[in-house]
Motif scaffolding. Sequence first.
Motif: not given
Length: 181
Positions: A25-31
């Motif tokens: 559920s951690l939000e991370v940038a899709p990079t």
Amino acid sequence: DQFVLPAMFTESYGAVKTGNDRWNSLEVAPTVLYEWDQSSTYIHDPPFFKTLTTEPKPVRSFENAYCLLNLGDSITTDHISPAGNIARNSPAARYLQERGVAQRDFNSYGSRRGNDEVMARGTFANTRLGNRLMDAPGPKTIHIPTGEALDIFDASARYIQDGQPLIILAGAEYGSGSSRD
């Protein structure tokens, strides 16, 4: 009950690649590349990777270099790159305080090893470092042009600012010790 069985390992580590609900559920940038948080005092994008080349620079001679440290034998990795607590009056402490970190949150050099700015200030910060330019052990040296006793980082920064080359004299077994570095 006496042995580690394959099923025990699979049960404990079988989901390591899928994570758990909290991890997923951690939000991370899709990079593809890590997005550096410029305000972090734990991890920092080191500048030396920006100028790294595949070919080494030519070896150059050192002339009129000042001696930053005059060390004896058996200077270990713990003298060079300590992992212990950050002293409240050290260059690393000043750096952290300038960024709003309270003394109680300094933690250790080991925990901040991912920040080149902290670690540069912590190089040779061991309180037991024996520098023959000084009368007592510790992370100090003499700034030769002025005769001032300074923290090693501060002296080195002053020499760099003045464009002055430096050397470190070290004896046998320099850099021996643990493999953590």
